[in-house]
Enzyme design. Structure first.
Site, PDB file in Angstrom:
ATOM      1  N   ARG A 149       0.849  -1.203   0.000  1.00  0.00           N
ATOM      2  CA  ARG A 149       0.000   0.000   0.000  1.00  0.00           C
ATOM      3  C   ARG A 149       0.877   1.242   0.000  1.00  0.00           C
ATOM      4  NH1 ARG A 149      -5.627  -0.982   3.343  1.00  0.00           N
ATOM      5  NH2 ARG A 149      -6.556  -2.262   1.708  1.00  0.00           N
TER       6      ARG A 149
ATOM      7  N   GLN B 298      -1.023   2.216  -6.124  1.00  0.00           N
ATOM      8  CA  GLN B 298      -2.482   2.278  -6.006  1.00  0.00           C
ATOM      9  C   GLN B 298      -3.180   1.759  -7.252  1.00  0.00           C
ATOM     10  OE1 GLN B 298      -3.413   6.314  -4.933  1.00  0.00           O
ATOM     11  NE2 GLN B 298      -3.078   5.971  -2.754  1.00  0.00           N
TER      12      GLN B 298
ATOM     13  N   ASP C  93      -3.441  -2.145  -7.250  1.00  0.00           N
ATOM     14  CA  ASP C  93      -4.021  -2.765  -6.063  1.00  0.00           C
ATOM     15  C   ASP C  93      -5.309  -3.521  -6.387  1.00  0.00           C
ATOM     16  OD1 ASP C  93      -4.996  -3.437  -3.576  1.00  0.00           O
ATOM     17  OD2 ASP C  93      -4.729  -1.458  -2.702  1.00  0.00           O
TER      18      ASP C  93
ATOM     19  N   SER D  38      -8.206  -3.425  -3.727  1.00  0.00           N
ATOM     20  CA  SER D  38      -9.046  -2.227  -3.756  1.00  0.00           C
ATOM     21  C   SER D  38     -10.027  -2.261  -4.918  1.00  0.00           C
ATOM     22  CB  SER D  38      -8.172  -0.971  -3.849  1.00  0.00           C
ATOM     23  OG  SER D  38      -7.475  -0.769  -2.643  1.00  0.00           O
TER      24      SER D  38
ATOM     25  N   TYR E  27      -3.651  -1.612   7.299  1.00  0.00           N
ATOM     26  CA  TYR E  27      -4.646  -2.671   7.428  1.00  0.00           C
ATOM     27  C   TYR E  27      -5.153  -2.746   8.870  1.00  0.00           C
ATOM     28  CZ  TYR E  27      -3.004  -4.455   2.914  1.00  0.00           C
ATOM     29  OH  TYR E  27      -2.670  -4.592   1.597  1.00  0.00           O
TER      30      TYR E  27
END
Length: 378
Positions: free
Chosen positions: A122, A127, A130, A133, A229
């Site tokens: 992360r 991003q 990911d 996500s 997390y």
């Protein structure tokens, strides 16, 4: 360079690891993209669409994977597909390393570089890579729709000549990507929304979406790891949180649970006693069911009716929106591989100093190398 896109072998998996858009960009990077026939059928992408984008269609997984330098998949490969890979080739997929360590060993034995996309660090630069996500976002949205569909009343307040229909109350456990999207979706549908999370920082996000934050007051305990997390909390915290939630849940119509702890079974958040306290006709959507479930009564792939409450344990929730799920997942893969291409030589050259590689690579040169699986510290 050859890049293979095999058809998924996991039952009930409609997603595919490429789209027409990513095939075009992959060929632009220098890849010869080979797609197994029918690989995109579950996501409504025909062989002809892939061909028009520049891919070659192979008649079988073996033909697609043979001599490939890289293989993109959704759920990893079975033994037959793995056997077709050449040593040193790269496999990028959602590999479930904590839940299927035996298969990780098989990847090592095959001499391939196995990349677990769900281990993507992360960091800002990653991003766009990911997969947790991108897929969780869709899962949170779909969970609300499934809950609304199963609910025997309306979601928004309705004022009619015959009387007023009260709005549904939706309670979301976990304000990660899935939870936040569930909050936003339920709010858009007109529900009264509340949510809980062990991370204090989540409160502001919940409230910005119009939800009410439910959390135990604590001066010295926060449930967020350095990586962002959720972490497991102390027994005292869990007891106090359970008491708070037990009182709140009695008034809820739809409960959506999303809480997961990497590498561990999903924490039990909705006990059977809590289920008993809920109103008849209430709904629980357990998005953590594949990792044991946040409710001990939930069962993978089933709807269980207990004490008048429907507990829905749908698996692969993101896969229930396969067109968008495949499109986003394919872009995650494209964004991961692009920096690993030597543009001048048009060759795949992994940068073993890159966090996106070291953070996701499970195997290399016949060995399991990821610190989370070897017991070493990262």
């Amino acid at each position: 360079m050859k890049l293979a896109i095999p058809k998924e072998r996991t039952a009930g998996e409609p997603r595919v690891a490429a789209s027409a858009e990513t095939v075009k960009k992959l060929t632009g990077l220098g890849f010869d993209v080979v797609v197994e026939t029918g690989a995109g059928a579950g996501s409504h992408i025909s062989d002809d669409v892939f061909k028009e984008a520049g891919a070659t269609i192979a008649g079988s997984s073996a033909d697609a994977i043979k001599d490939a330098d890289a293989v993109f998949a959704v759920r990893g490969l079975d033994d037959e597909q793995l056997g077709a890979m050449k040593k040193g080739a790269l496999l990028a997929a959602i590999l479930n390393p904590y839940g299927d360590k035996e298969r990780v060993q098989k990847y090592a034995d095959a001499g391939i570089v196995a990349i677990a996309m769900e281990f993507m660090p992360r960091i800002t630069r990653a991003q766009s890579m990911d997969v947790l996500s991108s897929q969780s976002n869709l899962a949170g949205y779909k969970a609300v729709l499934e809950g609304a569909n199963a609910f025997s009343r309306a979601m928004p307040m309705m004022m009619t000549a015959a009387g007023t229909v009260a709005p549904a109350r939706v309670f979301v456990f976990g304000a990660g990507v899935a939870g936040l999207q569930a909050i936003a979706t339920a709010k858009r549908l007109g529900a009264i929304v509340s949510a809980t999370d062990v991370r204090r920082a989540a409160g502001e996000q919940i409230e910005s979406l119009g939800g009410t934050f439910i959390m135990v007051e604590s001066d010295d305990e926060d449930g967020e790891t350095a990586a962002g997390y959720a972490k497991e909390m102390s027994e005292d915290y869990k007891r106090r949180q359970a008491e708070l939630v037990a009182e709140h849940i009695k008034k809820q119509d739809i409960v959506i649970t999303t809480a997961l702890i990497p590498g561990r079974a999903a924490p039990v958040l909705v006990t059977e006693d809590m289920v008993k306290s809920m109103k008849p006709g209430s709904i629980i959507i357990d998005l953590a069911v594949e990792q044991g479930g946040n409710c001990p009564l939930s069962k993978p792939g089933e709807t269980v009716v207990a004490h008048g409450v429907s507990i829905i344990g749908m698996t692969n929730m993101a896969g229930r929106i396969p067109v968008d799920a495949s499109s986003l997942y394919a872009k995650n893969l494209l964004n991961f591989i692009t920096p690993q291409i030597d543009q001048e030589a048009k060759s795949l050259k992994l940068d073993w100093e890159d966090e996106t590689v070291t953070g996701t690579a499970l195997t290399r040169d016949g060995a399991i190398i990821h610190p989370a699986l070897t017991g070493e510290t990262a």
